[in-house]
Enzyme design. Structure first.
Site, PDB file in Angstrom:
ATOM      1  CE  LYS A  82      21.567 -10.322   4.103  1.00 25.64           C
ATOM      2  NZ  LYS A  82      21.280  -9.614   2.855  1.00 25.64           N
ATOM      3  N   GLY A  99      24.429  -5.652  -5.124  1.00 27.06           N
ATOM      4  CA  GLY A  99      24.252  -4.447  -5.940  1.00 27.06           C
ATOM      5  C   GLY A  99      24.805  -4.546  -7.345  1.00 27.06           C
ATOM      6  CB  ALA A 134      23.407 -10.379  -2.743  1.00 28.25           C
ATOM      7  N   GLY A 135      22.655  -9.633  -5.821  1.00 28.91           N
ATOM      8  CA  GLY A 135      23.142  -9.724  -7.193  1.00 28.91           C
ATOM      9  C   GLY A 135      22.065  -9.961  -8.230  1.00 28.91           C
ATOM     10  CG  ASN A 168      17.566  -3.150  -1.382  1.00 33.59           C
ATOM     11  OD1 ASN A 168      17.875  -2.900  -0.233  1.00 33.59           O
ATOM     12  ND2 ASN A 168      17.009  -2.229  -2.129  1.00 33.59           N
ATOM     13  CB  SER A 169      20.367  -3.189  -6.128  1.00 30.63           C
ATOM     14  OG  SER A 169      21.149  -3.121  -4.983  1.00 30.63           O
TER      15      SER A 169
HETATM   16  C1  LIG Z   1      19.232  -5.355   1.569  1.00 29.35           C
HETATM   17  C2  LIG Z   1      20.166  -6.452   1.682  1.00 29.35           C
HETATM   18  O1  LIG Z   1      20.072  -7.282   2.526  1.00 29.35           O
HETATM   19  C3  LIG Z   1      21.253  -6.518   0.682  1.00 29.35           C
HETATM   20  O2  LIG Z   1      22.465  -6.535   1.348  1.00 29.35           O
HETATM   21  C4  LIG Z   1      20.984  -7.744  -0.121  1.00 29.35           C
HETATM   22  O3  LIG Z   1      22.035  -8.594  -0.097  1.00 29.35           O
HETATM   23  C5  LIG Z   1      20.435  -7.428  -1.459  1.00 29.35           C
HETATM   24  O4  LIG Z   1      21.388  -7.320  -2.467  1.00 29.35           O
HETATM   25  P1  LIG Z   1      20.986  -6.670  -3.872  1.00 29.35           P
HETATM   26  O5  LIG Z   1      20.880  -5.199  -3.613  1.00 29.35           O
HETATM   27  O6  LIG Z   1      22.111  -7.013  -4.801  1.00 29.35           O
HETATM   28  O7  LIG Z   1      19.691  -7.248  -4.295  1.00 29.35           O
END
Ligand SMILES: CC(=O)[C@@H](O)[C@H](O)COP(=O)(O)O
Length: 255
Positions: free
Chosen positions: A96, A157, A183-184, A205-206
């Site tokens: 990635k 995040g 993300a987000g 992730n977050s």
């Molecule tokens: C783990 C990873 O690759 C992060 O940089 C991804 O973009 C997830 O973003 P969030 O934490 O907002 O879900």
């Protein structure tokens, strides 16, 4: 089935591995999510000390495809160097590309991302660039050979969910490679919406790692991605401005 380059996945949920309260909770959340792809920042791994306690030691790695990411890279050169390091360490040829151009908002640098993608494709990596929600850039990334496009829903995040569903739809409509919303994502409803719009997958992730109960949230995300995919395939009803009775109003015996 989600196809990325030569790889085939049943699950359409890709999971990050950072910032869980503990390795035990992380490994239970990973299992509950049903994911087959785990992403992690190469900079977090001490490749010289593989025996150090890390999520890699906790999981049955035969069950997962690792997706190292170049988080921390600030230029195409740095991203390429990190990807080469990952391959040299025997991790995976899938990467990635994440090159940040706006430190405050953690937004990707479009020019460096395109350059790193082009060079890594030339070096025969399977390349998944993290990008903004710009449909033109998404096209350029495909032209240089990206194997999937990963537009952000909103800043990393932030948990704000999908900010620009219109542009995301444009990217999805025009894509000839998988689109993975990355993300987000803040809640299962965000993940479901991404899939309803026609995304091929979601990376997050977050929202799981920081949830009150990460294991339960991982399951919620799994179900949301599955529900959103089913809804996309089934075809949602059109939105109407006026009400329309849902029960038949003609043909009753008392009429
Ligand atoms: C783990 C990873 O690759 C992060 O940089 C991804 O973009 C997830 O973003 P969030 O934490 O907002 O879900």
């Amino acid at each position: 089935m989600l196809n990325i380059g030569p790889y085939r996945f049943q699950s359409r949920l890709l999971l990050g591995t950072g910032k869980y309260p503990s390795l035990d909770i992380q490994s239970r959340a990973v299992q509950e999510s049903g994911t087959e792809v785990l992403t992690f920042a190469l900079q977090r791994l001490d490749l010289d000390q593989p025996t150090e306690e890390s999520f890699l030691n906790r999981l049955d790695l035969k069950r997962y495809r690792l997706l190292p990411n170049t988080a921390g890279a600030r230029s195409a050169d740095e991203a390429v160097r990190l990807a080469r390091l990952a391959r040299a360490s025997g991790l995976c040829d899938m990467v990635k590309v994440e090159v940040i151009g706006d430190e405050k908002r953690l937004l990707p640098d479009p020019i460096a991302t395109l350059e790193a993608t082009r060079r890594l494709v030339e070096e025969e990596f399977i390349v998944l660039p993290y990008t903004g929600d710009d449909p033109v850039l998404a096209q350029r990334l495909q032209e240089v050979g990206a194997h999937a496009i990963m537009p952000g829903a909103s800043p990393i995040g932030s948990g704000q969910g999908i900010i620009n569903s219109l542009y995301l739809s444009f990217i999805i409509q025009d894509a000839s490679v998988p689109v993975i919303v990355d993300a987000g994502i803040g809640a299962p409803s965000d993940a479901a919406l991404a899939m309803e719009l026609g995304a091929d997958g979601v990376l997050l992730n977050s929202a799981v790692a920081h949830a009150g109960d990460p294991v339960a949230m991982a399951r919620g995300m799994r179900l949301a991605v599955e529900a959103g995919r089913l809804a996309h395939l089934a075809g949602r009803i059109a939105k109407k401005e006026t009400a329309m009775a849902s029960s038949p109003t003609e043909g009753f015996v008392n009429q």
